[in-house]
Motif scaffolding. Structure first.
Motif, mmCIF file in Angstrom:
data_model
loop_
_atom_site.group_PDB
_atom_site.id
_atom_site.type_symbol
_atom_site.label_atom_id
_atom_site.label_comp_id
_atom_site.label_asym_id
_atom_site.label_seq_id
_atom_site.Cartn_x
_atom_site.Cartn_y
_atom_site.Cartn_z
ATOM 1 N N ALA A 93 1.051 -1.342 0.013
ATOM 2 C CA ALA A 93 -0.016 -0.263 0.016
ATOM 3 C C ALA A 93 1.114 2.010 0.480
ATOM 4 O O ALA A 93 0.833 2.491 -0.557
ATOM 5 C CB ALA A 93 -0.872 0.083 0.998
ATOM 6 N N SER A 94 2.060 1.442 0.927
ATOM 7 C CA SER A 94 2.857 2.428 1.216
ATOM 8 C C SER A 94 3.941 2.495 -0.921
ATOM 9 O O SER A 94 4.268 3.449 -0.586
ATOM 10 C CB SER A 94 3.847 2.462 1.854
ATOM 11 O OG SER A 94 4.854 0.788 1.949
ATOM 12 N N GLY A 95 3.874 1.463 -1.421
ATOM 13 C CA GLY A 95 4.830 1.115 -2.490
ATOM 14 C C GLY A 95 5.814 1.159 -1.895
ATOM 15 O O GLY A 95 7.250 1.208 -3.470
ATOM 16 N N MET A 96 6.189 0.271 -1.573
ATOM 17 C CA MET A 96 7.201 -0.308 -0.990
ATOM 18 C C MET A 96 8.609 -1.380 -1.527
ATOM 19 O O MET A 96 9.112 -1.775 -1.489
ATOM 20 C CB MET A 96 8.227 -0.114 0.404
ATOM 21 C CG MET A 96 8.003 1.536 0.778
ATOM 22 S SD MET A 96 9.783 2.224 0.669
ATOM 23 C CE MET A 96 9.100 3.675 -1.419
ATOM 24 N N LEU A 97 6.495 -2.451 -2.008
ATOM 25 C CA LEU A 97 6.567 -3.244 -2.359
ATOM 26 C C LEU A 97 5.140 -3.725 -3.536
ATOM 27 O O LEU A 97 4.468 -3.497 -3.430
ATOM 28 C CB LEU A 97 6.877 -4.266 -1.279
ATOM 29 C CG LEU A 97 6.598 -6.099 -1.576
ATOM 30 C CD1 LEU A 97 7.867 -6.359 -2.054
ATOM 31 C CD2 LEU A 97 6.003 -6.907 -0.305
ATOM 32 N N SER A 98 6.449 -4.507 -4.221
ATOM 33 C CA SER A 98 5.304 -5.130 -5.126
ATOM 34 C C SER A 98 5.505 -6.281 -5.066
ATOM 35 O O SER A 98 6.124 -6.901 -5.766
ATOM 36 C CB SER A 98 5.126 -4.386 -6.886
ATOM 37 O OG SER A 98 6.282 -4.536 -7.408
ATOM 38 N N ILE A 99 4.097 -7.128 -5.443
ATOM 39 C CA ILE A 99 3.735 -8.484 -5.282
ATOM 40 C C ILE A 99 3.796 -8.490 -7.368
ATOM 41 O O ILE A 99 2.574 -9.003 -7.481
ATOM 42 C CB ILE A 99 3.492 -9.167 -4.569
ATOM 43 C CG1 ILE A 99 4.799 -8.813 -2.720
ATOM 44 C CG2 ILE A 99 3.672 -10.879 -5.486
ATOM 45 C CD1 ILE A 99 3.383 -9.768 -2.390
ATOM 46 N N THR A 100 4.094 -9.853 -8.146
ATOM 47 C CA THR A 100 3.859 -9.765 -9.120
ATOM 48 C C THR A 100 4.126 -11.346 -9.962
ATOM 49 O O THR A 100 5.192 -11.762 -9.415
ATOM 50 C CB THR A 100 4.516 -8.829 -10.343
ATOM 51 O OG1 THR A 100 4.929 -8.041 -10.080
ATOM 52 C CG2 THR A 100 3.995 -9.651 -11.862
ATOM 53 N N PRO A 101 2.808 -12.184 -9.679
ATOM 54 C CA PRO A 101 3.191 -13.678 -9.858
ATOM 55 C C PRO A 101 2.547 -13.695 -11.653
ATOM 56 O O PRO A 101 2.820 -12.997 -12.270
ATOM 57 C CB PRO A 101 1.178 -13.781 -9.284
ATOM 58 C CG PRO A 101 0.520 -12.403 -9.123
ATOM 59 C CD PRO A 101 1.504 -11.356 -9.599
ATOM 60 N N VAL A 102 3.609 -14.363 -12.164
ATOM 61 C CA VAL A 102 3.718 -14.669 -12.962
ATOM 62 C C VAL A 102 3.657 -16.267 -13.683
ATOM 63 O O VAL A 102 4.295 -16.891 -13.005
ATOM 64 C CB VAL A 102 5.510 -14.493 -13.374
ATOM 65 C CG1 VAL A 102 5.984 -15.265 -14.541
ATOM 66 C CG2 VAL A 102 5.985 -12.607 -12.933
ATOM 67 N N GLU A 103 3.310 -16.302 -14.497
ATOM 68 C CA GLU A 103 2.419 -17.494 -15.482
ATOM 69 C C GLU A 103 4.403 -17.803 -16.078
ATOM 70 O O GLU A 103 4.105 -17.300 -17.390
ATOM 71 C CB GLU A 103 1.036 -17.260 -16.110
ATOM 72 C CG GLU A 103 1.320 -19.100 -17.083
ATOM 73 C CD GLU A 103 1.110 -20.610 -16.152
ATOM 74 O OE1 GLU A 103 2.091 -21.085 -16.138
ATOM 75 O OE2 GLU A 103 0.977 -20.343 -14.657
ATOM 76 N N ALA A 104 4.662 -18.403 -15.956
ATOM 77 C CA ALA A 104 6.096 -18.683 -16.752
ATOM 78 C C ALA A 104 5.489 -19.253 -18.553
ATOM 79 O O ALA A 104 6.191 -19.024 -19.278
ATOM 80 C CB ALA A 104 6.678 -20.360 -16.008
ATOM 81 N N LEU A 105 4.564 -20.183 -18.207
ATOM 82 C CA LEU A 105 4.499 -20.638 -19.593
ATOM 83 C C LEU A 105 3.779 -19.107 -21.048
ATOM 84 O O LEU A 105 3.561 -19.917 -21.961
ATOM 85 C CB LEU A 105 3.210 -21.530 -19.280
ATOM 86 C CG LEU A 105 3.240 -22.904 -18.758
ATOM 87 C CD1 LEU A 105 2.816 -24.391 -18.918
ATOM 88 C CD2 LEU A 105 5.197 -23.700 -19.168
#
Length: 492
Positions: free
Chosen positions: A329-341
């Motif tokens: 929420a503070s912009g200090m972290l992003s988490i991106t799920p990545v579909e490898a295929l």
């Protein structure tokens, strides 16, 4: 003759944008003005779409554009262009495709071959179209259809050369297409062209490769090409040596005093750290703890999760006192799920680059190498991961690589042979602990490698609790825990 070497200055050639940012990057700025380029590839490879981008970049730059078609009619091209959002009405056309009425006509030439009868009016129309539009950009689609009108290859090559010279004399740049095949190669067009861009399909994504480019350097290799409802997007292959940023070397704390002590005060900025161990031992949690400490310093981090759903990762971190929701929420972290295929290595590298260059990300964690491996072939895993890690290190970004070991009994560092990439290696491992009672599963952590400083050689037991990571003092009763450490020498 004194001073002769200074009488001629090398001129910088004018660059013409391809209309695709990624392709311009590969071409080091775009096509060179006044030259001829060939797009070669199978039907459906994206040649016409790339041509539309090239033509429509003309009006934006104040240039006129001309589309010469031998295949699809103008109406068909306009209809297809609208599906991708192209404003094709801004482009002039020279429609030399066969009309529907041709099927109803009986055309037989008893004295002269068809080519000699049909080419003369077609040539006149070409000359008229170029003369009227005075285009800076000309796109010809396709030369393969034109080839069949000539009686032999020599005649086709001679007439094509003459036409291209005519266009160049009028200041235009030509982009043409060809569908090469073993039965009908386009070697003659490649010879006549100043540059050749080869398009190729694949199981997951199309690729684009520059195989010839007179008068300029370019980015070698195959690059990912995606076609969508907004046209074409090109993702250039990452070349780490082309990126460098000055940054101040410093030690980054884990936010856990015992872990800082084990790593000689922390991890150096701009280094690569390998967190290796079996499933569930705590690799991702320790990585997230490092990012928690970064957020408290005001540094932004990014997690690319190939193995875990976003909601699961968030819940797991929150349960051990790592407030990823607040950090996001503070912009200090992003988490991106990545579909490898779904993503190619070029697309993933581009994703990371945007995070670093546009959002100021200073720490990147790839979780895990096994997931990333699915997006590349086994033969190129080390090459692609090397390029990505070296790019990040060159621009001062600290990298955490999570490596999952399949076998929890025998000691080894990785299953994929990428320890040479790591400046630091931290091992996490299960142990059998009795403590005078029934056998229990415990965990240990140890530093196996640190390039830039000394480190603690002992092992420590640790726990992951609701209050966070708790690491005990060095222990001396774990002799033989590494088992047959036959490959331990590679970390020294």
């Amino acid at each position: 003759m004194k001073g002769r070497q200074n009488t001629v200055e090398s001129a910088v050639p004018e660059r013409i944008s391809s209309g695709i940012a990624g392709l311009d990057e590969i071409l080091h700025g775009g096509y060179i003005a006044g030259r001829t380029y060939l797009l070669s590839g199978p039907p459906g490879g994206g040649k016409t779409t790339i041509g539309w981008h090239f033509l429509l970049a003309g009006p934006e730059a104040g240039d006129s554009s001309l589309f010469i078609t031998f295949g699809e009619s103008r109406s068909e091209l306009l209809e297809n262009a609208s599906y991708s959002g192209f404003d094709a009405e801004r482009v002039d056309f020279c429609d030399l495709s066969a009309p529907a009425e041709l099927f109803e006509e009986v055309r037989s030439y008893d004295i002269f071959p068809a080519s000699e009868v049909e080419l003369e009016p077609m040539t006149a129309r070409l000359i008229a179209a170029v003369g009227n539009a005075k285009p800076k950009r000309i796109f010809i689609d396709s030369m393969t259809a034109l080839r069949y009108l000539y009686k032999d290859a020599t005649d086709f090559r001679r007439q094509t050369h003459a036409f291209l010279r005519y266009v160049k004399q009028h200041g235009g740049i030509v982009l043409m297409t060809s569908e090469a095949s073993p039965e009908a190669p386009d070697d003659d067009l490649r010879f006549l062209s100043d540059g050749v861009v080869q398009l190729a399909p694949s199981e997951r994504a199309r690729s684009l490769e520059v195989v010839k480019f007179r008068g300029s350097d370019y980015r070698v290799g195959k690059h990912t090409l995606r076609l969508g409802d907004r046209g074409a997007v090109v993702y250039p292959r990452l070349m780490p040596e082309q990126h460098s940023t000055d940054f101040t070397p410093s030690l980054l704390s884990w936010g856990v005093p015992a872990l800082d002590a084990m790593t000689g005060g922390g991890i150096e900025r701009g280094t690569v750290t390998l967190l290796t161990g079996p499933s569930g031992v705590g690799k991702t949690t320790i990585g997230a703890q490092f990012m928690k400490a970064a957020a408290e310093r005001g540094e932004r981090s990014a997690i690319y999760s190939f193995d875990e759903r976003l909601v699961t990762l968030i819940e797991r971190c929150e349960s051990v006192n790592i407030p990823v929701t607040r950090m996001m929420a503070s912009g200090m972290l992003s988490i991106t799920p990545v579909e490898a295929l779904r993503f190619s290595p070029d697309e993933f590298a581009n994703m990371v680059r945007r995070d670093v260059e546009e959002r100021g990300t200073r720490i990147v964690m790839i979780d895990s190498i096994s997931g990333y491996r699915l997006s590349v072939s086994d033969q190129s895993l080390n090459e692609r991961l090397h390029a990505l890690c070296r790019y990040l290190a060159n621009v001062g970004v600290t990298v955490l690589l999570v490596n999952e070991l399949i076998n929890i009994a025998d000691f080894h560092i990785t299953d994929v042979g990428i320890t040479y990439l790591a400046d630091n290696v931290i091992m996490l491992r299960y142990i059998e602990s009795r403590n005078g009672g029934p056998a229990e599963l415990g965990r240990i952590v140890a530093v196996l490698k640190k390039r830039l400083s000394d480190f603690e050689k002992s092992m420590r037991q640790f726990e992951v609790t609701s209050n966070g990571i708790v690491i005990g003092p060095p222990v001396d009763h774990l002799g033989g825990i590494l088992g047959q450490a036959h490959d331990l020498s590679i970390v020294h």
